[in-house]
Design an enzyme around this catalytic site. Structure first.
Site, PDB file in Angstrom:
ATOM      1  N   SER A 291       0.847  -1.193   0.000  1.00  0.00           N
ATOM      2  CA  SER A 291       0.000   0.000   0.000  1.00  0.00           C
ATOM      3  C   SER A 291       0.879   1.238   0.000  1.00  0.00           C
ATOM      4  CB  SER A 291      -0.865   0.020   1.257  1.00  0.00           C
ATOM      5  OG  SER A 291      -0.081   0.357   2.383  1.00  0.00           O
ATOM      6  N   ASP A 292       0.346   2.349  -0.492  1.00  0.00           N
ATOM      7  CA  ASP A 292       1.048   3.607  -0.284  1.00  0.00           C
ATOM      8  C   ASP A 292       1.002   3.903   1.217  1.00  0.00           C
ATOM      9  OD1 ASP A 292       2.407   5.971  -0.608  1.00  0.00           O
ATOM     10  OD2 ASP A 292       1.180   6.666  -2.276  1.00  0.00           O
TER      11      ASP A 292
END
Ligand SMILES: *[C@@H]1O[C@H](CO)[C@@H](O)[C@H](O)[C@H]1NC(C)=O
Ligand SMILES: *[C@@H]1O[C@H](CO)[C@@H](O)[C@H](O)[C@H]1NC(C)=O
Length: 768
Positions: A291-292
């Site tokens: 994920s960012d």
């Protein structure tokens, strides 16, 4: 006697050799896992280098309890001391050189700096795929050396391959530009350079981000944490996803990062269609999805996408997320499993994806051996060769946008005194843009020019914001006395950056006024050097006969000043091309940055985006770039007809054609590519490089691109020489287009191939 003496000597020698060997292999730090000195763990099955990786991975996962497992789902992964596993920081960055933006990498001790290559938008302008790969290779040498020194990770969350859709995007500088084909090639080349070509082994693990349709940071009250990108299936397939697909399929990247934004109402990190079905199902990612940073938290806290945090954890893991940058999954996954929202088997699958990458990196093989680049050290960082490559990249990325007859190159005989004016004249860190590290050293534009001529410096403005005209006077005076005037203007991270989109594409503050005023009274040629990532509307300078030449240098990296001066004085003949469209301010005034449609819409007056769909006026077009020399190109040989054959299962055309376009999946894509043979001749009297750009206009409906890039190749030619260049255009990959359902089809009929601006060739595609 002699014999005994000799054997003593030999024993001594052996002792010396043994202790030297001990010194070279005595790492200052314990290996991540399977430390040969740890008698308790080194014999565990997952440490056995000769077993297949999947067996080792399963063995390790089988030994972990649920608590230990969730501790491994985050970037700051916890250690498992009882199994001899150290903690590991997954987050490192290497966008254009090893960077300390992520917590996994620090410049310290024997590693105070690393080679800082030009920002990606500049490197992209070279249109040189071998250069992109060479840079990746140099960067990963330095990364491995720093890892061996205990000061960097092996998992790099670079490159950023989002399409640079809107000129205002603050992070456009990090990308290879607006074109899907160019971005796809960049992704594949840079990732191959970073990861190396060692079969299943990885030199470092790269990551293509941010998947997908992420290209709005902070604009007009909207931000990336709340933005819902409304994207058509057609645009997703033929624009936004193209670089990611190539990154996985051709670059064989070890990781993809999902973005903060939503796509059509769903956070990308919780969308099984985007992650599990597309990246894993269709593209067969051999690696992990991350994920960012904090984006799982963001989809719960900011987007309120789920009712409970446990649901958010479960949804992302079920969608195909393997690793969370941020603490969220470590905190909430155990609860999610206990509540029955996600199975432990799904957690195991996520871990299998991350741990496999760590094993491919050699992290479970004890101390890095030569096969795992254990020989690289401090002397492999900031090497003369790497720094030369940074200079070469800067030279190749510089784009000549205007050159009135005889203005450039400058002459060391006639231009002995140069007025160097502008807020970026002494740029150092500005030249390396964002996601940079600490450079080995800098040559500023002023220093570069000073190697060729006497210089007088005048800032003209207080910083790039240029809030007033108070410093104009001395700048005007300097220019009126000099043999030539060089402006170094543009932007920096205070204007365009992460979390900072622009509202205007004009030069900030009083910059334009300074340039025009000074040019009016300058004595010699007046040259405008634009240092900026995103495009600027410099129509005023393009049209002003007092401004003799314009160069765009992007953010040219640590050697930027040398490269700029080499181009100004003709030591290097410029050959870069713009990787994006330079729009007039008018365009951004009427187009919402939040509109992701690539295609124009005549009924609403929406003009469309990029050279593929936008037909209105531009300041400079995509692919534009002049040279000091002259090149001609002719088409020596090209087929006029190709036959697409349907694969056996689809021999009845009925189900496969729509609007006279055949579905790519139903065709036989093994057919050889269309080969174009192009004769390029350097007709000038200077050596230089020429980039062949091949575009195609497909037949058929108006929702198709006006033209789109299908291939490019850069060649270097000495003055007067010529070369025949073969360009292979792949039918299924390059001559197909996406229909409105996002299905790729090859239009049947006459395709027009454009080689540069003037040369056209009709290719008839028929079906058997
Ligand atoms: C492209 O880059 C490679 C690798 O750095 C270099 O050897 C080559 O000369 C460059 N090509 C041109 C045409 O400049
Ligand atoms: C084409 O396919 C459709 C549905 O698959 C079928 O109803 C139709 O009869 C077919 N037409 C021809 C000409 O085969």
């Amino acid at each position: 006697m002699t014999n005994r003496k000799n054997s003593v000597l030999i024993i001594c020698l052996i002792l010396v050799i043994v202790s030297v060997t001990n010194i070279t292999s005595a790492w200052a730090w314990a290996p991540f896992a399977c430390d040969p000195r740890n008698g308790l763990t080194r014999s565990l099955r997952f440490c056995k280098v000769n077993l297949p990786i999947h067996a080792r991975v399963q063995d390790l996962i089988g030994r972990l309890n649920l608590q230990e497992k969730v501790g491994l789902l985050v970037n700051n992964a916890a250690g498992v001391p009882r199994l001899g596993l150290q903690g590991y920081e997954w987050w490192s960055e290497a966008l254009h050189g090893v960077s300390n933006v992520g917590p996994g990498t620090k410049f310290q001790g024997a590693f105070p700096a690393a080679t800082s290559f030009p920002q990606v938008i500049t490197t992209a302008a070279s249109f040189n795929a071998s250069l992109w790969q060479a840079i990746g290779q140099a960067v990963s040498d330095e990364a491995r050396a720093m890892y061996n020194g205990g000061t960097a990770g092996l998992t790099y969350w670079s490159p950023n391959v989002n399409i640079f859709r809107d000129p205002r995007w603050g992070r456009g500088q990090e990308t290879p530009g607006e074109d899907p084909t160019l971005s796809a090639q960049y992704a594949a080349s840079y990732v191959t350079g970073l990861q190396g070509n060692y079969g299943n082994r990885l030199k470092v693990a790269a990551c293509c981000k941010h998947y997908t349709a992420y290209d709005l940071d902070n604009w007009n009250g909207m931000d990336r944490f709340h933005f819902n990108a409304k994207v058509s299936k057609q645009d997703l397939e033929d624009t936004y996803n193209v670089p990611f697909k190539a990154c996985v399929l051709e670059g064989k990247v070890a990781s993809v990062m999902c973005s903060y934004n939503q796509v059509n109402g769903k956070p990308t990190c919780a969308d099984p269609d985007l992650l599990r079905n597309t990246i894993r199902g269709q593209w067969h990612l051999n690696g992990y999805i991350v994920s960012d940073c904090d984006s799982v938290g963001v989809l719960f806290d900011d987007q309120h996408y789920t009712r409970t945090p446990e649901e958010a954890a479960a949804d992302t893991i079920k969608a195909g997320l393997d690793l969370d940058c941020g603490p969220f999954l470590a905190v909430h996954t155990e609860g999610a499993v206990r509540q029955g929202l996600v199975t432990e088997a799904a957690v195991n699958q996520a871990l299998a994806n991350t741990i496999t990458v760590q094993m491919r990196l050699g992290m479970f093989d004890g101390e890095p051996s030569a096969q795992h680049f254990g020989n690289l050290g401090p002397r492999d960082v900031c090497t003369p060769a790497h720094q030369d490559l940074a200079l070469q990249a800067a030279r190749e990325g510089i784009v000549l946008l205007k050159n009135q007859v005889g203005s450039l190159p400058l002459s060391t005989v006639r231009h002995r005194n140069i007025a160097v004016i502008g807020p970026n004249a002494q740029a150092t860190t500005t030249m390396i843009g964002n996601y940079a590290g600490i450079a080995c050293g800098y040559t500023s534009p002023l220093q570069g020019i000073s190697r060729y001529a006497r210089t007088v410096l005048q800032a003209g403005c207080a910083g790039v914001a240029c809030p007033s005209n108070q410093q104009f006077g001395p700048a005007i005076a300097a220019a009126s006395q000099a043999d030539a005037t060089v402006f170094v203007m543009g932007l920096d991270q205070s204007i365009e950056a992460e979390a900072r989109d622009r509202t205007s594409v004009l030069l900030p503050g009083h910059q334009q006024e300074l340039i025009s005023r000074v040019a009016l009274t300058s004595r010699g040629p007046t040259i405008l050097v634009l240092m900026c990532g995103g495009p600027v509307d410099v129509t005023f300078a393009k049209n002003d006969p007092k401004i003799s030449a314009i160069l765009w240098v992007g953010y040219p990296g640590q050697a930027g000043g040398t490269a700029i001066a080499d181009v100004l004085f003709g030591t290097h003949n410029p050959g870069g091309k713009l990787p994006n469209t330079w729009y007039p301010q008018d365009y951004v005034a009427k187009v919402s940055m939040a509109d992701l449609d690539m295609r124009a819409n005549p009924s609403t007056g929406y003009p469309g985006r990029t050279y593929r769909f936008y037909r209105g006026p531009v300041v400079f077009p995509f692919g534009f770039g002049l040279s000091y020399g002259r090149f001609t190109q002719t088409l020596a040989q090209a087929p006029t007809k190709v036959i697409v054959s349907l694969s056996n299962d689809y021999a009845t055309k009925n189900i496969t054609t729509l609007n006279n376009a055949v579905r790519v999946l139903h065709t036989n894509c093994d057919i050889p590519s269309v080969s174009l043979h192009i004769e390029v001749k350097n007709t000038g009297d200077l050596d230089g490089s020429h980039t062949i750009l091949v575009f195609s206009t497909p037949p058929g409906d108006t929702r198709m691109p006006e033209k789109h890039l299908v291939g490019f190749k850069k060649v270097h030619l000495s003055a007067g020489s010529q070369q025949r260049v073969q360009m292979d255009v792949h039918l299924c990959k390059h001559l197909s287009v996406a229909d409105e359902f996002g299905i790729r089809r090859i239009p049947i009929g006459l395709h027009t191939l454009h080689i540069g601006d003037d040369l056209k060739h009709q290719l008839s595609i028929q079906i058997n």
